[in-house]
Design a protein around this motif. Structure first.
Motif, short mmCIF file in Angstrom:
data_model
loop_
_atom_site.label_atom_id
_atom_site.label_comp_id
_atom_site.label_asym_id
_atom_site.label_seq_id
_atom_site.Cartn_x
_atom_site.Cartn_y
_atom_site.Cartn_z
N LYS A 261 3.03 8.00 -1.64
CA LYS A 261 4.13 8.79 -0.86
C LYS A 261 3.63 9.21 0.68
O LYS A 261 4.34 10.08 1.04
N GLU B 8 14.73 1.68 -4.86
CA GLU B 8 13.68 1.57 -4.14
C GLU B 8 14.06 1.81 -2.55
O GLU B 8 13.52 2.05 -1.69
N LYS B 9 15.28 2.05 -2.25
CA LYS B 9 15.85 2.10 -0.89
C LYS B 9 17.32 2.82 -0.95
O LYS B 9 18.05 2.53 -2.14
N ASN C 128 11.16 -5.11 -2.88
CA ASN C 128 10.92 -4.02 -4.10
C ASN C 128 12.18 -3.91 -4.86
O ASN C 128 13.19 -3.82 -4.42
N TRP D 85 8.59 1.95 -0.35
CA TRP D 85 9.65 2.89 -0.81
C TRP D 85 10.37 3.21 0.47
O TRP D 85 9.65 3.81 1.49
N LYS E 133 2.95 -2.87 -8.30
CA LYS E 133 3.95 -2.02 -6.88
C LYS E 133 3.25 -1.29 -5.91
O LYS E 133 3.67 -1.11 -4.89
N GLN F 134 3.00 3.64 -2.16
CA GLN F 134 3.29 4.18 -3.37
C GLN F 134 2.82 5.55 -3.56
O GLN F 134 3.21 6.51 -4.34
N ASP G 31 16.70 8.54 -7.37
CA ASP G 31 15.21 7.92 -7.38
C ASP G 31 14.93 6.59 -7.91
O ASP G 31 13.89 5.96 -7.66
N ARG H 37 12.67 6.65 0.65
CA ARG H 37 13.18 7.75 -0.05
C ARG H 37 13.93 8.63 0.87
O ARG H 37 13.59 9.28 1.92
#
Length: 347
Positions: free
Chosen positions: A152, A58-59, A110, A124, A119, A150, A55, A126
């Motif tokens: 999600k 960011e990738k 990022n 992201w 941000k 951001q 986590d 995930r």
């Protein structure tokens, strides 16, 4: 024999010997950690790379990468800095896959260095599950991830499959990534994308100009032109472009190569005929960024044409790449890379 000379040494531009080419593939071991978001890849009993998806990143990335002889071919910073590492671009970690402008969000740049107040402009990737992890003559690792904002909210679902193989002098990664849109997804043509790799210092092109590097705390370091004693690399494409002239040009493959220790070490990225905008544009920089970006057409053509790939909800696009890392007394030849590209193009 034709040789390329840089900073006082010569790297042979001839075909690798038949002995080297005839080497037997070594067994691949793929080990998923029980405690960390990490999968380790071993070839011939030696560490090759690790798939990292914590986590804190960011990738997901493959980091670090070793040549068959054990040489580290990726930069250590920011995860495990080594002496002499440039500290620019903290988002450049190992090998990654993302893009600068998807629905207005910047996935490429990022990193932990972006202030919290900014941000919301970044995206992201995930990783939520590992789909397959097995060893053998060829190692396989597959995962599922979500490209999100951001909040999600999912823009794209990513499914990626890696195949790892190698012998006494070579390592190969075949990557197939499918992106499926959960909503309308617009890749607006941008410079920074898509398959990126940050090179070890030795593989950088020697620079006669002064360079400024800024670390994650904002500290600026100036490297005087002509004083870098490690960088000795250059690029070559399938179209015959070399050095800094590679940037923004197209090619089926591109390789970077340099003297590292006693050996010539090269990394090649090979495009696939089924990819969007084949053959790809090369976003290859002398300071150590090596990337294939098929979605930067407007920038790379100075506005003469553009792509702006758009996926409607439920539509998908697939990207296929082969990465070849070779070490030995001679650099891998253009003829051999053409052979590898031809075989890969039939997969």
């Amino acid at each position: 024999m034709i040789r390329f000379k840089t900073l006082g040494f010569a790297i042979a531009m001839t075909t690798l010997s038949s002995v080297t080419l005839a080497q037997k593939n070594e067994p691949v071991k793929v080990v998923k950690s029980a405690k960390e978001n990490k999968v380790d890849i071993f070839i011939g009993g030696k560490p090759f790379t690790s798939f990292l998806y914590p986590d804190t990143l960011e990738k997901p990335v493959l980091y670090p990468l070793h040549a068959a002889n054990g040489t580290l071919v990726t930069r250590g910073f920011p995860i495990a800095p080594r002496a002499g590492d440039p500290t620019d671009h903290p988002h450049h970690i190992g090998i990654w896959f993302n893009f600068e402008n998807l629905n207005g969000l910047d996935f490429w740049n990022n990193s932990y260095a972006i202030p919290a107040s900014k941000k919301s402009s970044y995206g992201w990737i995930r990783t939520d599950r590992i789909l397959e992890a097995k060893g053998g003559a060829t190692g396989v690792l597959a995962y599922h991830a979500n490209w999100t904002n951001q909040q999600k909210e999912v823009i794209l679902e990513e499914t990626t499959r890696f195949e790892f193989s190698g012998d006494g002098n070579q390592r190969i990664i075949d990557r197939v990534t499918t992106l499926k849109a959960d909503m309308t997804a617009v890749f607006k043509d941008a410079k920074d994308g898509m398959l990126g790799l940050r090179l070890a210092h030795e593989l950088q092109i020697p620079d006669a100009a002064d360079q400024k590097f800024t670390d994650d705390k904002g500290n600026v370091t100036v490297v005087k032109g002509g004083t870098d004693k490690l960088a000795n690399g250059t690029y070559l494409t399938s179209a015959g472009k070399t050095g800094n002239d590679v940037w923004s040009t197209r090619g089926v493959w591109c390789k970077v190569y340099a003297k590292m220790g006693a050996d010539s070490v090269s990394i090649a990225i090979i495009d696939h005929p089924k990819n969007v905008n084949y053959p790809t544009f090369w976003h290859a920089r002398g300071y150590g960024l090596f990337a294939a970006n098929p979605l930067g057409e407007k920038i790379f053509t100075n506005g003469k044409s553009e792509k702006n790939l758009t996926l409607q909800k439920g539509e998908s696009v697939t990207f296929r790449y082969r990465v070849v890392i070779t070490d030995g007394s001679e650099t891998i030849s253009a003829a051999k890379l053409n052979e590898l590209a031809e075989v890969f193009g039939k997969k």
